[in-house]
Design a protein around this motif. Structure first.
Motif, short mmCIF file in Angstrom:
data_model
loop_
_atom_site.label_atom_id
_atom_site.label_comp_id
_atom_site.label_asym_id
_atom_site.label_seq_id
_atom_site.Cartn_x
_atom_site.Cartn_y
_atom_site.Cartn_z
N LEU A 10 0.78 -1.26 -0.04
CA LEU A 10 0.18 0.00 0.02
C LEU A 10 1.05 1.18 -0.01
CD1 LEU A 10 -2.80 -1.02 2.54
CD2 LEU A 10 -2.75 -1.02 0.14
N PRO A 11 0.57 2.27 -0.69
CA PRO A 11 1.42 3.50 -0.75
C PRO A 11 1.14 4.16 0.63
CG PRO A 11 -0.65 3.53 -2.24
CD PRO A 11 -0.74 2.28 -1.62
N THR A 12 2.18 4.90 0.89
CA THR A 12 2.05 5.47 2.25
C THR A 12 1.33 6.85 2.03
OG1 THR A 12 4.39 6.63 1.59
CG2 THR A 12 4.28 4.75 3.21
N GLU A 13 1.35 7.47 0.92
CA GLU A 13 0.62 8.71 0.32
C GLU A 13 -0.26 8.33 -0.70
OE1 GLU A 13 2.49 12.59 0.35
OE2 GLU A 13 4.05 11.80 1.98
N ALA A 14 -1.43 8.99 -0.64
CA ALA A 14 -2.44 8.87 -1.68
C ALA A 14 -1.71 9.58 -2.92
CB ALA A 14 -3.84 9.40 -1.66
N ALA A 15 -1.95 9.33 -3.86
CA ALA A 15 -1.71 9.82 -5.39
C ALA A 15 -2.51 11.15 -5.35
CB ALA A 15 -1.75 8.99 -6.49
N PRO A 16 -2.12 12.04 -6.13
CA PRO A 16 -2.76 13.21 -6.54
C PRO A 16 -4.24 12.61 -7.10
CG PRO A 16 -0.58 13.90 -7.14
CD PRO A 16 -0.73 12.38 -6.48
N CYS A 17 -5.21 13.32 -6.74
CA CYS A 17 -6.60 12.79 -7.34
C CYS A 17 -6.67 12.92 -8.74
CB CYS A 17 -7.55 13.61 -6.45
SG CYS A 17 -8.23 15.18 -7.29
N CYS A 18 -6.53 14.08 -9.30
CA CYS A 18 -6.91 14.37 -10.74
C CYS A 18 -6.05 15.37 -11.52
CB CYS A 18 -8.35 14.68 -10.74
SG CYS A 18 -8.78 15.64 -9.56
N GLU A 19 -6.30 15.39 -12.73
CA GLU A 19 -5.56 16.37 -13.65
C GLU A 19 -6.50 17.54 -13.77
OE1 GLU A 19 -4.13 15.04 -17.37
OE2 GLU A 19 -4.34 12.94 -16.66
N PRO A 20 -6.18 18.89 -14.17
CA PRO A 20 -6.90 19.91 -14.15
C PRO A 20 -8.18 19.83 -15.20
CG PRO A 20 -4.52 20.70 -14.46
CD PRO A 20 -4.49 19.10 -14.34
N LEU A 21 -9.16 20.28 -14.89
CA LEU A 21 -10.37 20.44 -15.57
C LEU A 21 -10.25 20.73 -17.10
CD1 LEU A 21 -13.17 21.46 -13.29
CD2 LEU A 21 -12.86 19.17 -14.00
N ASP A 30 -13.35 10.20 -9.15
CA ASP A 30 -12.44 11.74 -8.83
C ASP A 30 -13.84 12.77 -8.32
OD1 ASP A 30 -10.11 10.90 -8.61
OD2 ASP A 30 -9.69 11.66 -10.65
N ALA A 31 -14.72 12.66 -9.46
CA ALA A 31 -15.82 13.39 -9.06
C ALA A 31 -16.70 13.17 -7.92
CB ALA A 31 -16.91 13.41 -10.27
N ILE A 32 -16.95 11.94 -7.32
CA ILE A 32 -17.52 11.47 -6.58
C ILE A 32 -16.72 11.88 -5.22
CG2 ILE A 32 -18.28 9.48 -5.20
CD1 ILE A 32 -19.09 8.09 -7.94
N ALA A 33 -15.54 11.72 -5.37
CA ALA A 33 -14.59 11.89 -4.19
C ALA A 33 -14.56 13.59 -3.74
CB ALA A 33 -13.35 11.52 -4.47
N LEU A 34 -14.59 14.44 -4.65
CA LEU A 34 -14.50 15.81 -4.43
C LEU A 34 -15.64 16.60 -4.50
CD1 LEU A 34 -11.44 16.37 -6.92
CD2 LEU A 34 -11.33 16.28 -4.52
#
Length: 125
Positions: A10-21, A30-34
């Motif tokens: 398991l990664p120790t940190e979550a990867a960035p969620c998404c690229e710019p709109l 990502d939409a559901i998460a944000l």
């Protein structure tokens, strides 16, 4: 030969969620998460509370310092803080009778990263 499966690392940190709109369409995941964070910030009182917490000089602020700035009851402020907390924007720590709130930098970074445009990134449009 062993038939045990290796556990995933398991990664120790979550990867960035998404690229710019402005670069790519956001994924459903990502939409559901944000969406809850954006919804929470859609209320003027919560947006002001978030601003006060995120800009606190010490990195955190006591609820006792937040309430005087609003013409609202304590329970109403608590409700707004709960919405921000449930959206993952802030976290609190109880110290005696008071709760100290701080912004969750990763969540703010995800929201910011999603909204960056070529102009805001320092690249002319």
């Amino acid at each position: 030969m062993s038939k045990l499966k290796a556990l995933p690392v398991l990664p120790t940190e979550a990867a960035p969620c998404c690229e710019p709109l402005a670069q790519n369409s956001i994924s459903t995941t990502d939409a559901i998460a944000l969406a809850p964070a954006f919804k929470a910030l859609g209320d003027p009182v919560r947006l002001q509370l978030m601003s006060q917490i995120a800009s606190a000089e010490s990195g955190e602020t006591c609820v006792c310092d937040l309430t005087p700035g609003f013409d609202l009851s304590g329970p109403t402020i608590s409700h707004h803080l709960k919405v921000l907390r449930e959206a993952g924007l802030i976290e609190g720590e109880r110290r005696g009778t008071w709760i100290y709130y701080r912004a969750v930098p990763g969540k703010l970074a995800d929201l910011s990263r999603l909204l960056v445009t070529p102009t805001t990134a320092g690249v002319p449009a």
